[in-house]
Design an enzyme around this catalytic site. Structure first.
Site, PDB file in Angstrom:
ATOM      1  N   TYR A   1       0.824  -1.219   0.000  1.00  0.00           N
ATOM      2  CA  TYR A   1       0.000   0.000   0.000  1.00  0.00           C
ATOM      3  C   TYR A   1       0.858   1.270   0.000  1.00  0.00           C
ATOM      4  CZ  TYR A   1      -3.688  -3.250   1.597  1.00  0.00           C
ATOM      5  OH  TYR A   1      -4.555  -4.294   1.724  1.00  0.00           O
TER       6      TYR A   1
ATOM      7  N   HIS B   1       0.607 -11.808   1.955  1.00  0.00           N
ATOM      8  CA  HIS B   1      -0.470 -11.038   1.303  1.00  0.00           C
ATOM      9  C   HIS B   1      -1.257 -11.889   0.298  1.00  0.00           C
ATOM     10  CE1 HIS B   1      -1.492  -6.599   0.197  1.00  0.00           C
ATOM     11  NE2 HIS B   1      -2.539  -7.372   0.020  1.00  0.00           N
TER      12      HIS B   1
HETATM   13  N1  NAP Z   1      -5.607  -8.732   1.644  1.00  0.00           N
HETATM   14  C1  NAP Z   1      -5.965  -8.247   0.464  1.00  0.00           C
HETATM   15  O1  NAP Z   1      -5.592  -8.767  -0.592  1.00  0.00           O
HETATM   16  C2  NAP Z   1      -6.853  -7.042   0.414  1.00  0.00           C
HETATM   17  C3  NAP Z   1      -7.502  -6.715  -0.779  1.00  0.00           C
HETATM   18  C4  NAP Z   1      -8.333  -5.589  -0.774  1.00  0.00           C
HETATM   19  C5  NAP Z   1      -8.484  -4.836   0.387  1.00  0.00           C
HETATM   20  N2  NAP Z   1      -7.815  -5.174   1.530  1.00  0.00           N
HETATM   21  C6  NAP Z   1      -7.946  -4.393   2.792  1.00  0.00           C
HETATM   22  O2  NAP Z   1      -9.316  -4.235   3.072  1.00  0.00           O
HETATM   23  C7  NAP Z   1      -9.615  -2.843   3.212  1.00  0.00           C
HETATM   24  C8  NAP Z   1     -11.043  -2.582   2.816  1.00  0.00           C
HETATM   25  O3  NAP Z   1     -11.285  -2.912   1.475  1.00  0.00           O
HETATM   26  P1  NAP Z   1     -11.589  -1.797   0.370  1.00  0.00           P
HETATM   27  O4  NAP Z   1     -10.971  -0.524   0.805  1.00  0.00           O
HETATM   28  O5  NAP Z   1     -11.191  -2.316  -0.956  1.00  0.00           O
HETATM   29  O6  NAP Z   1     -13.186  -1.745   0.327  1.00  0.00           O
HETATM   30  P2  NAP Z   1     -14.354  -1.291   1.332  1.00  0.00           P
HETATM   31  O7  NAP Z   1     -13.855  -0.978   2.688  1.00  0.00           O
HETATM   32  O8  NAP Z   1     -15.433  -2.310   1.189  1.00  0.00           O
HETATM   33  O9  NAP Z   1     -14.896   0.026   0.645  1.00  0.00           O
HETATM   34  C9  NAP Z   1     -14.179   1.213   0.643  1.00  0.00           C
HETATM   35  C10 NAP Z   1     -15.009   2.242  -0.141  1.00  0.00           C
HETATM   36  O10 NAP Z   1     -16.265   2.443   0.531  1.00  0.00           O
HETATM   37  C11 NAP Z   1     -16.439   3.819   0.809  1.00  0.00           C
HETATM   38  N3  NAP Z   1     -17.067   3.928   2.126  1.00  0.00           N
HETATM   39  C12 NAP Z   1     -16.555   3.487   3.315  1.00  0.00           C
HETATM   40  N4  NAP Z   1     -17.430   3.714   4.316  1.00  0.00           N
HETATM   41  C13 NAP Z   1     -18.503   4.315   3.754  1.00  0.00           C
HETATM   42  C14 NAP Z   1     -19.726   4.800   4.274  1.00  0.00           C
HETATM   43  N5  NAP Z   1     -20.034   4.694   5.560  1.00  0.00           N
HETATM   44  N6  NAP Z   1     -20.617   5.368   3.402  1.00  0.00           N
HETATM   45  C15 NAP Z   1     -20.331   5.468   2.081  1.00  0.00           C
HETATM   46  N7  NAP Z   1     -19.188   5.008   1.535  1.00  0.00           N
HETATM   47  C16 NAP Z   1     -18.279   4.457   2.359  1.00  0.00           C
HETATM   48  C17 NAP Z   1     -15.065   4.459   0.774  1.00  0.00           C
HETATM   49  O11 NAP Z   1     -15.172   5.767   0.292  1.00  0.00           O
HETATM   50  P3  NAP Z   1     -14.731   7.041   1.198  1.00  0.00           P
HETATM   51  O12 NAP Z   1     -13.245   6.975   1.327  1.00  0.00           O
HETATM   52  O13 NAP Z   1     -15.215   8.174   0.366  1.00  0.00           O
HETATM   53  O14 NAP Z   1     -15.449   6.916   2.515  1.00  0.00           O
HETATM   54  C18 NAP Z   1     -14.324   3.562  -0.219  1.00  0.00           C
HETATM   55  O15 NAP Z   1     -14.527   4.048  -1.545  1.00  0.00           O
HETATM   56  C19 NAP Z   1      -8.537  -2.177   2.347  1.00  0.00           C
HETATM   57  O16 NAP Z   1      -8.413  -0.795   2.633  1.00  0.00           O
HETATM   58  C20 NAP Z   1      -7.347  -2.995   2.708  1.00  0.00           C
HETATM   59  O17 NAP Z   1      -6.832  -2.592   3.978  1.00  0.00           O
HETATM   60  C21 NAP Z   1      -7.018  -6.280   1.563  1.00  0.00           C
END
Ligand code: NAP
Length: 274
Positions: free
Chosen positions: A47, A105
């Site tokens: 990241y 990862h």
């Molecule tokens: N291990 C892996 O391979 C892997 C892969 C993917 C992700 N991850 C981890 O998982 C975390 C979460 O996944 P993600 O970031 O892809 O997806 P997510 O948390 O499902 O969604 C994030 C999106 O949702 C929006 N959001 C969040 N809260 C909200 C709310 N209350 N109302 C409206 N919109 C909202 C955010 O926009 P705003 O910023 O505008 O709020 C952002 O665009 C990542 O940050 C990372 O740490 C790990």
């Protein structure tokens, strides 16, 4: 805040994902999250934001033992002569002497998993990580890690939201007293647009995102890590501990499952059926 007890450890049941939260915006978002009450922060070497996370953590004044910090090693960096030096660099950036959880990862098919697990065990023994775990491991590979190589793993971090069936994975993890860390818990906006989730949210006077996160934290083995760059969304996502879904509501959301995988890069393993 609810805590999960797993392998005798107490882990905050809701974490902050930080993918894409970099530089000053990353520092601000993590700082805001810590002020709101988040104590579980998920980052990764990939990241490129461990320095921002470290600045927010060290500037918070919070005692280190109250925080649960995860980082991850990218699959092409899992070789014995690379990973330990990179983890030491992560710790310097995170301004901490250890991470609470160090994850593989993604699996790397070119490096035997037993070799990587031995390497991670060594880093744990050196005190670089309090616990080790995996991410994006399908059930067969997870079983190989646990049963063939005897690895002591805390979590498997995988995609999980209402549109993806992870029940077989959850059952496997429960057998080994492990957690499922749920990434993409809001399914990239799909949860907010779903009529069933919207109707349940209306009943509780909550948002569809809050209901989706509540559905996840109401499952014993699951810890979601939603990401947000906005303080109002960080607050809303944390405000899910003052209501509960009925078992009928839980089942209605679980029934949305089926083929909703969003993260499927070229390097992904052969996934379990969903
Ligand atoms: N291990 C892996 O391979 C892997 C892969 C993917 C992700 N991850 C981890 O998982 C975390 C979460 O996944 P993600 O970031 O892809 O997806 P997510 O948390 O499902 O969604 C994030 C999106 O949702 C929006 N959001 C969040 N809260 C909200 C709310 N209350 N109302 C409206 N919109 C909202 C955010 O926009 P705003 O910023 O505008 O709020 C952002 O665009 C990542 O940050 C990372 O740490 C790990």
């Amino acid at each position: 805040m609810l805590y999960r007890t797993i392998k005798g450890l107490s882990i905050p049941a809701l974490g902050l994902g930080t993918f894409g939260l970099k530089g000053d915006d990353g520092v601000r978002a993590v700082r805001d999250a810590l002020e709101i009450g988040y104590r579980h922060i998920d980052t990764a070497q990939f990241y490129a934001n461990e320095d921002a996370v470290g600045e927010a953590l060290s500037g918070s004044g919070l005692a280190r033992e109250t925080l649960f910090v995860t980082t991850k090693v990218w699959p092409t960096n899992l070789a014995d002569d690379k990973a330990p030096a990179l983890v030491e660099e992560s710790l310097r950036k995170l301004k901490t002497e250890y991470v609470d959880l160090l994850l593989i990862h993604w699996p790397n098919p070119d490096i035997p998993v037993g070799q990587t697990l031995a390497l991670f065990k060594g880093m744990k023994e050196r005190g670089l990580a309090r616990n080790i775990g995996v991410s994006n491991f399908p059930i067969a590979l997870l079983r190989e890690a646990l049963e063939t190589h005897g690895a002591d793993l805390l979590v498997n971090q995988v995609e999980y939201h209402p549109f993806l069936n992870q029940q077989p994975m959850i059952d496997t993890l429960a057998q080994h007293d492990m957690l499922l860390t749920a990434y993409m818990p809001l399914a990239k906006g799909r949860a907010a647009a779903d009529p069933t989730i919207q109707a349940i949210a209306h009943t509780h006077g909550k948002s569809p995102q809050q209901v989706t996160l509540r559905w996840l934290v109401q499952q014993d083995q699951v810890v979601p890590i939603p990401r947000s760059s906005r303080v109002e969304n960080l607050k809303a996502n944390f405000d899910i501990f003052d209501f509960a879904l009925s078992s009928e509501e839980m089942s209605r959301i679980s029934a949305l499952r089926g083929g909703g995988r969003l993260a499927n890069p070229a390097w992904a393993p052969a996934w379990d059926a969903a």
